[in-house]
Design an enzyme around this catalytic site. Sequence first.
Site, mmCIF file in Angstrom:
data_model
loop_
_atom_site.group_PDB
_atom_site.id
_atom_site.type_symbol
_atom_site.label_atom_id
_atom_site.label_comp_id
_atom_site.label_asym_id
_atom_site.label_seq_id
_atom_site.Cartn_x
_atom_site.Cartn_y
_atom_site.Cartn_z
ATOM 1 N N CYS A 116 70.273 52.794 55.463
ATOM 2 C CA CYS A 116 70.907 54.125 55.528
ATOM 3 C C CYS A 116 71.666 54.473 54.248
ATOM 4 C CB CYS A 116 71.829 54.214 56.730
ATOM 5 S SG CYS A 116 70.946 54.057 58.290
ATOM 6 N N HIS A 252 76.589 60.479 55.142
ATOM 7 C CA HIS A 252 75.405 60.017 55.873
ATOM 8 C C HIS A 252 75.524 60.525 57.309
ATOM 9 C CE1 HIS A 252 72.389 57.623 57.704
ATOM 10 N NE2 HIS A 252 73.223 56.754 58.262
ATOM 11 N N ASN A 282 69.930 60.362 63.152
ATOM 12 C CA ASN A 282 70.075 59.513 61.966
ATOM 13 C C ASN A 282 68.692 59.268 61.354
ATOM 14 O OD1 ASN A 282 70.512 57.502 60.103
ATOM 15 N ND2 ASN A 282 71.751 56.216 61.447
HETATM 16 O O1 UT7 Z 1 73.589 54.454 59.835
HETATM 17 C C1 UT7 Z 1 74.403 53.428 60.259
HETATM 18 C C2 UT7 Z 1 73.794 52.982 61.496
HETATM 19 N N1 UT7 Z 1 74.417 53.065 62.717
HETATM 20 C C3 UT7 Z 1 75.532 53.704 63.073
HETATM 21 O O2 UT7 Z 1 76.245 54.307 62.338
HETATM 22 C C4 UT7 Z 1 75.891 53.599 64.514
HETATM 23 C C5 UT7 Z 1 77.301 53.191 64.730
HETATM 24 N N2 UT7 Z 1 77.664 53.136 66.115
HETATM 25 C C6 UT7 Z 1 77.659 54.217 66.935
HETATM 26 O O3 UT7 Z 1 77.328 55.315 66.526
HETATM 27 C C7 UT7 Z 1 78.126 54.036 68.359
HETATM 28 O O4 UT7 Z 1 78.688 52.749 68.503
HETATM 29 C C8 UT7 Z 1 77.006 54.239 69.413
HETATM 30 C C9 UT7 Z 1 76.615 55.700 69.450
HETATM 31 C C10 UT7 Z 1 75.820 53.382 69.052
HETATM 32 C C11 UT7 Z 1 77.506 53.851 70.790
HETATM 33 O O5 UT7 Z 1 78.648 54.591 71.130
HETATM 34 P P1 UT7 Z 1 79.932 53.867 71.724
HETATM 35 O O6 UT7 Z 1 80.901 54.917 72.017
HETATM 36 O O7 UT7 Z 1 80.326 52.824 70.694
HETATM 37 O O8 UT7 Z 1 79.390 53.256 73.067
HETATM 38 P P2 UT7 Z 1 79.228 51.738 73.531
HETATM 39 O O9 UT7 Z 1 78.170 51.058 72.744
HETATM 40 O O10 UT7 Z 1 80.579 51.102 73.570
HETATM 41 O O11 UT7 Z 1 78.701 51.968 75.017
HETATM 42 C C12 UT7 Z 1 79.507 52.623 76.007
HETATM 43 C C13 UT7 Z 1 78.701 52.714 77.282
HETATM 44 C C14 UT7 Z 1 78.089 51.382 77.713
HETATM 45 O O12 UT7 Z 1 78.173 51.331 79.111
HETATM 46 P P3 UT7 Z 1 79.326 50.473 79.817
HETATM 47 O O13 UT7 Z 1 79.147 49.072 79.357
HETATM 48 O O14 UT7 Z 1 80.612 51.083 79.369
HETATM 49 O O15 UT7 Z 1 79.042 50.685 81.283
HETATM 50 C C15 UT7 Z 1 76.639 51.514 77.313
HETATM 51 O O16 UT7 Z 1 75.796 50.729 78.111
HETATM 52 O O17 UT7 Z 1 77.595 53.614 77.112
HETATM 53 C C16 UT7 Z 1 76.388 52.974 77.537
HETATM 54 N N3 UT7 Z 1 75.285 53.516 76.763
HETATM 55 C C17 UT7 Z 1 74.592 54.604 77.111
HETATM 56 N N4 UT7 Z 1 74.685 55.422 78.157
HETATM 57 C C18 UT7 Z 1 73.820 56.453 78.216
HETATM 58 C C19 UT7 Z 1 74.797 53.035 75.576
HETATM 59 N N5 UT7 Z 1 73.775 53.815 75.175
HETATM 60 C C20 UT7 Z 1 73.631 54.785 76.091
HETATM 61 C C21 UT7 Z 1 72.764 55.883 76.212
HETATM 62 N N6 UT7 Z 1 72.888 56.687 77.285
HETATM 63 N N7 UT7 Z 1 71.812 56.157 75.297
#
Ligand code: UT7
Length: 325
Positions: A116, A252, A282
């Site tokens: 990225c 980004h 992204n």
């Molecule tokens: O270019 C650089 C590359 N990557 C990035 O910049 C990504 C960086 N990270 C992020 O953008 C965020 O961490 C994410 C968008 C990937 C995730 O968001 P978050 O607020 O950090 O959520 P989380 O991973 O802590 O997940 C929260 C909840 C979980 O459920 P529980 O355990 O709280 O019950 C996940 O299982 O959301 C759940 N979850 C989803 N729910 C619905 C994870 N993905 C999904 C989904 N739909 N697609």
Amino acid sequence: MKVGWNAIVTGIGAYLPDKVLSNAALEIKIETSDAWIQARTGIKQRHLAADGELTSDLALAASRNALADAGVSGKDLDLIVLATTTPDSTFPATATKVQAALGMTQGAAFDVQAVCAGFIYALSVATNAITTGQTQKALVIGAETFTRLLDWSDRSTCVLFGDGAGAMVLENNAINSAERSGVLSSHLHSDGRFHDLLYVDGGPSSTGTTGHVRMQGPEVFKHAVNKLSEAVLEALDANDLDIKDVDWFVPHQANKRIIDRTADKLGIDPAKVIVTVDQHANTSAASIPLALHQGVEDGRIKKGDLVVLEAIGGGLSWGASVIRW
Ligand code: UT7
């Protein structure tokens, strides 16, 4: 008297494949919701390359757009640097396919891989080639068919990415005064200790397969906000500039919450931040030129503006560039 070379931006171009995958359409495929995706990422939709449409095809379309904007022919180029994580083949460089299609037979064309952060890395390489007098006209491309790396059963990653390409024409321009213009600086960083936070579980030398994206999202999120803030301050400091001197921040486009949090940490006015992640998710190395193109096309970024770019991705690899447009 000529004292050196500026690398000035003379053209910008973009290309997004026709096919759009909305959050609503994803709700049917996997256990997710439009509400979750929008609230956690700001993403509304992503574009998908058609069957048989390759990274080089996306790159070529964006490049033609950028060359037309610059009024430059492909034959006039003497450098192509293409940032991608999703090359057409393991070798040769995807850049050489673009080179051939543009009718460029001189100079060099090669790929850089910084995921990225790739566009910042490619911009740095091309700028250095121009400012040292090695290159006169360069094409810098970020192009990805990133959705081909996705595991569509992993909802924590598959909703986040899209396909696309952006390109920039850089030309040499003699520095005749103390006033520099074009790309003023690029600062690059990587730290391989963070490999496991974001990687692909395949490759020609390991599994012999392409593999899929694996990510510890919340950890990457934290590193992103901190490292991007530091990189922006480092970039401004190196140019004796301050946050208030900046006209446009072009981050980004990974997650609207990362963009907002970073801007907030730095005290950046949200009205000065260009955001396009809602439209294409992204797109890895393509995201910065796609956002730049949008900002130029809608009249926000104008000649003479001070523009700051920043990006982070797998590696971890990150960086920032400062451009006097
Ligand atoms: O270019 C650089 C590359 N990557 C990035 O910049 C990504 C960086 N990270 C992020 O953008 C965020 O961490 C994410 C968008 C990937 C995730 O968001 P978050 O607020 O950090 O959520 P989380 O991973 O802590 O997940 C929260 C909840 C979980 O459920 P529980 O355990 O709280 O019950 C996940 O299982 O959301 C759940 N979850 C989803 N729910 C619905 C994870 N993905 C999904 C989904 N739909 N697609």
